[in-house]
Design a protein around this motif. Structure first.
Motif, PDB file in Angstrom:
ATOM      1  N   LEU A  39     -18.674 -54.444  -8.771  1.00  0.00           N
ATOM      2  CA  LEU A  39     -20.136 -54.334  -8.787  1.00  0.00           C
ATOM      3  C   LEU A  39     -20.481 -53.671  -9.940  1.00  0.00           C
ATOM      4  CD1 LEU A  39     -19.127 -54.790  -5.901  1.00  0.00           C
ATOM      5  CD2 LEU A  39     -21.111 -53.587  -5.082  1.00  0.00           C
ATOM      6  N   PHE A  40     -19.860 -52.647 -10.435  1.00  0.00           N
ATOM      7  CA  PHE A  40     -20.081 -51.675 -11.636  1.00  0.00           C
ATOM      8  C   PHE A  40     -18.727 -50.878 -11.954  1.00  0.00           C
ATOM      9  CE2 PHE A  40     -22.045 -49.029  -8.559  1.00  0.00           C
ATOM     10  CZ  PHE A  40     -21.132 -47.969  -8.526  1.00  0.00           C
ATOM     11  N   ALA A  41     -18.371 -50.637 -13.180  1.00  0.00           N
ATOM     12  CA  ALA A  41     -17.199 -49.984 -13.548  1.00  0.00           C
ATOM     13  C   ALA A  41     -17.287 -48.608 -14.200  1.00  0.00           C
ATOM     14  CB  ALA A  41     -16.484 -50.819 -14.611  1.00  0.00           C
ATOM     15  N   GLU A  42     -16.577 -47.700 -14.171  1.00  0.00           N
ATOM     16  CA  GLU A  42     -16.542 -46.455 -14.595  1.00  0.00           C
ATOM     17  C   GLU A  42     -16.776 -46.491 -16.096  1.00  0.00           C
ATOM     18  OE1 GLU A  42     -13.298 -42.836 -14.549  1.00  0.00           O
ATOM     19  OE2 GLU A  42     -12.997 -44.505 -13.240  1.00  0.00           O
ATOM     20  N   GLY A  43     -17.684 -45.783 -16.580  1.00  0.00           N
ATOM     21  CA  GLY A  43     -18.078 -45.841 -17.886  1.00  0.00           C
ATOM     22  C   GLY A  43     -19.090 -46.671 -18.132  1.00  0.00           C
TER      23      GLY A  43
ATOM     24  N   TYR B 124     -29.320 -48.198 -11.857  1.00  0.00           N
ATOM     25  CA  TYR B 124     -29.755 -48.619 -10.856  1.00  0.00           C
ATOM     26  C   TYR B 124     -28.943 -47.984  -9.536  1.00  0.00           C
ATOM     27  CZ  TYR B 124     -31.377 -52.830 -13.363  1.00  0.00           C
ATOM     28  OH  TYR B 124     -31.784 -53.759 -14.384  1.00  0.00           O
ATOM     29  N   LEU B 125     -29.775 -47.775  -8.382  1.00  0.00           N
ATOM     30  CA  LEU B 125     -29.445 -47.296  -7.205  1.00  0.00           C
ATOM     31  C   LEU B 125     -29.101 -48.514  -6.466  1.00  0.00           C
ATOM     32  CD1 LEU B 125     -29.141 -44.996  -5.254  1.00  0.00           C
ATOM     33  CD2 LEU B 125     -31.414 -45.388  -4.761  1.00  0.00           C
TER      34      LEU B 125
ATOM     35  N   ASN C  69     -25.416 -40.589  -7.501  1.00  0.00           N
ATOM     36  CA  ASN C  69     -24.699 -39.333  -8.364  1.00  0.00           C
ATOM     37  C   ASN C  69     -25.194 -39.760  -9.602  1.00  0.00           C
ATOM     38  OD1 ASN C  69     -23.564 -37.175  -7.370  1.00  0.00           O
ATOM     39  ND2 ASN C  69     -21.584 -37.688  -7.760  1.00  0.00           N
ATOM     40  N   SER C  70     -24.654 -40.672 -10.017  1.00  0.00           N
ATOM     41  CA  SER C  70     -24.946 -40.925 -11.786  1.00  0.00           C
ATOM     42  C   SER C  70     -26.243 -40.775 -12.096  1.00  0.00           C
ATOM     43  CB  SER C  70     -24.315 -42.413 -12.150  1.00  0.00           C
ATOM     44  OG  SER C  70     -22.942 -42.461 -11.620  1.00  0.00           O
TER      45      SER C  70
ATOM     46  N   ILE D  25     -28.760 -39.202 -10.457  1.00  0.00           N
ATOM     47  CA  ILE D  25     -29.087 -37.737 -10.627  1.00  0.00           C
ATOM     48  C   ILE D  25     -28.539 -37.077 -11.598  1.00  0.00           C
ATOM     49  CG2 ILE D  25     -28.811 -35.459  -9.332  1.00  0.00           C
ATOM     50  CD1 ILE D  25     -28.570 -37.089  -6.584  1.00  0.00           C
ATOM     51  N   LYS D  26     -27.266 -37.112 -11.991  1.00  0.00           N
ATOM     52  CA  LYS D  26     -26.879 -36.349 -13.274  1.00  0.00           C
ATOM     53  C   LYS D  26     -27.200 -37.144 -14.752  1.00  0.00           C
ATOM     54  CE  LYS D  26     -22.596 -35.260 -12.669  1.00  0.00           C
ATOM     55  NZ  LYS D  26     -20.935 -35.341 -12.584  1.00  0.00           N
ATOM     56  N   ASP D  27     -28.082 -38.319 -14.504  1.00  0.00           N
ATOM     57  CA  ASP D  27     -28.278 -38.993 -15.678  1.00  0.00           C
ATOM     58  C   ASP D  27     -27.040 -39.315 -16.634  1.00  0.00           C
ATOM     59  OD1 ASP D  27     -29.924 -40.373 -17.263  1.00  0.00           O
ATOM     60  OD2 ASP D  27     -30.592 -38.855 -18.444  1.00  0.00           O
ATOM     61  N   CYS D  28     -26.169 -39.973 -16.158  1.00  0.00           N
ATOM     62  CA  CYS D  28     -24.846 -40.088 -16.813  1.00  0.00           C
ATOM     63  C   CYS D  28     -24.307 -41.407 -16.668  1.00  0.00           C
ATOM     64  CB  CYS D  28     -23.903 -39.071 -16.639  1.00  0.00           C
ATOM     65  SG  CYS D  28     -23.250 -39.186 -14.653  1.00  0.00           S
ATOM     66  N   LEU D  29     -23.111 -42.013 -17.338  1.00  0.00           N
ATOM     67  CA  LEU D  29     -22.523 -43.294 -16.979  1.00  0.00           C
ATOM     68  C   LEU D  29     -21.961 -42.983 -15.405  1.00  0.00           C
ATOM     69  CD1 LEU D  29     -20.764 -43.582 -20.498  1.00  0.00           C
ATOM     70  CD2 LEU D  29     -22.877 -44.630 -19.869  1.00  0.00           C
ATOM     71  N   HIS D  30     -21.524 -44.422 -14.827  1.00  0.00           N
ATOM     72  CA  HIS D  30     -21.091 -44.536 -13.721  1.00  0.00           C
ATOM     73  C   HIS D  30     -19.666 -43.681 -13.783  1.00  0.00           C
ATOM     74  CE1 HIS D  30     -23.508 -46.998 -11.293  1.00  0.00           C
ATOM     75  NE2 HIS D  30     -23.734 -47.747 -12.173  1.00  0.00           N
ATOM     76  N   GLU D  31     -19.478 -42.825 -12.794  1.00  0.00           N
ATOM     77  CA  GLU D  31     -18.133 -42.076 -12.624  1.00  0.00           C
ATOM     78  C   GLU D  31     -17.029 -42.741 -12.034  1.00  0.00           C
ATOM     79  OE1 GLU D  31     -19.905 -37.592 -13.563  1.00  0.00           O
ATOM     80  OE2 GLU D  31     -20.200 -38.572 -11.580  1.00  0.00           O
ATOM     81  N   ASN D  32     -17.338 -43.768 -11.309  1.00  0.00           N
ATOM     82  CA  ASN D  32     -16.426 -44.569 -10.696  1.00  0.00           C
ATOM     83  C   ASN D  32     -16.689 -46.102 -10.978  1.00  0.00           C
ATOM     84  OD1 ASN D  32     -18.499 -44.937  -8.723  1.00  0.00           O
ATOM     85  ND2 ASN D  32     -18.064 -42.924  -8.023  1.00  0.00           N
ATOM     86  N   THR D  33     -15.816 -46.706  -9.992  1.00  0.00           N
ATOM     87  CA  THR D  33     -15.673 -48.269  -9.985  1.00  0.00           C
ATOM     88  C   THR D  33     -16.101 -48.507  -8.746  1.00  0.00           C
ATOM     89  OG1 THR D  33     -14.270 -48.542 -11.857  1.00  0.00           O
ATOM     90  CG2 THR D  33     -14.431 -50.349 -10.506  1.00  0.00           C
ATOM     91  N   ALA D  34     -16.809 -49.595  -8.563  1.00  0.00           N
ATOM     92  CA  ALA D  34     -17.055 -50.106  -7.190  1.00  0.00           C
ATOM     93  C   ALA D  34     -16.630 -51.480  -7.006  1.00  0.00           C
ATOM     94  CB  ALA D  34     -18.653 -50.017  -6.642  1.00  0.00           C
ATOM     95  N   ILE D  35     -15.922 -51.720  -5.869  1.00  0.00           N
ATOM     96  CA  ILE D  35     -15.256 -53.297  -5.775  1.00  0.00           C
ATOM     97  C   ILE D  35     -15.594 -53.684  -4.122  1.00  0.00           C
ATOM     98  CG2 ILE D  35     -13.179 -54.579  -5.554  1.00  0.00           C
ATOM     99  CD1 ILE D  35     -11.964 -52.845  -7.581  1.00  0.00           C
TER     100      ILE D  35
END
Length: 173
Positions: A35-39, A44-45, A78-79, A81-91
């Motif tokens: 769905l999305f990857a770390e980094g 989006y939420l 989480n990403s 709220i912190k305004d950062c890159l995704h910190e994990n991967t969703a599969i």
């Protein structure tokens, strides 16, 4: 681990703003899709409408299972709220249907709430991150095999999917 942003609290926030959410995109992913990857950039939420999603953390080509999520769970907050890159991967572990909500919409909704709501979300986010670090430091982790009958999902397959996805996106090392 129980998802931390689920139930009446989030229903109240989104119910009050449901008009603006009616126009959000719906995404459908087949089984075993990234769905999305770390980094990756977090714009989006996602609210899971149907299906099962596995959140993983990639640590030196070793995947750590963070959480298994299902309908009505929220991912990507989480990403945001912190305004950062995704910190994990969703599969996806099944066919997954998501509602995709723009970061700007989430910020608009939160700006309409009492200021303490945003502060509360930041505190919850920080505490969750601290909890994950403690779990990692003490090697308290679950096996990547979830349910051998319904989700026989091996780490090597997840690594393959992730490498392929990152290569397609131009994010591989």
């Amino acid at each position: 681990m129980e998802p931390y942003l689920k139930g009446k609290f989030m229903e109240d926030i989104f119910q009050k703003n449901s008009e603006s959410l009616l126009h959000q995109d719906k995404l459908v992913f087949p089984n075993q899709s990234i769905l999305f990857a770390e980094g990756e950039q977090s714009n989006y939420l996602y609210i899971i409408k149907e299906g099962i999603v596995l959140l993983l953390k990639n640590e030196n080509k070793k995947l750590k299972k963070l959480e298994v999520l299902g309908p009505q769970d929220i991912i990507g907050l989480n990403s945001l709220i912190k305004d950062c890159l995704h910190e994990n991967t969703a599969i996806s572990l099944s066919k997954v249907e998501l509602m995709k909500i723009k970061k700007t919409e989430v910020n608009t909704i939160l700006s309409k709430c009492a200021p303490w709501i945003s502060d509360l979300l930041k505190v919850i986010s920080q505490r969750l991150e601290t909890t994950y670090k403690i779990i990692n430091e003490h090697n308290i982790e679950e096996d990547l095999y979830l349910d051998k009958e319904t989700h026989n999902f091996e780490e090597s397959r997840a690594l393959f999917l992730l490498d392929d996805y990152l290569e397609q996106k131009g994010l591989s090392n």
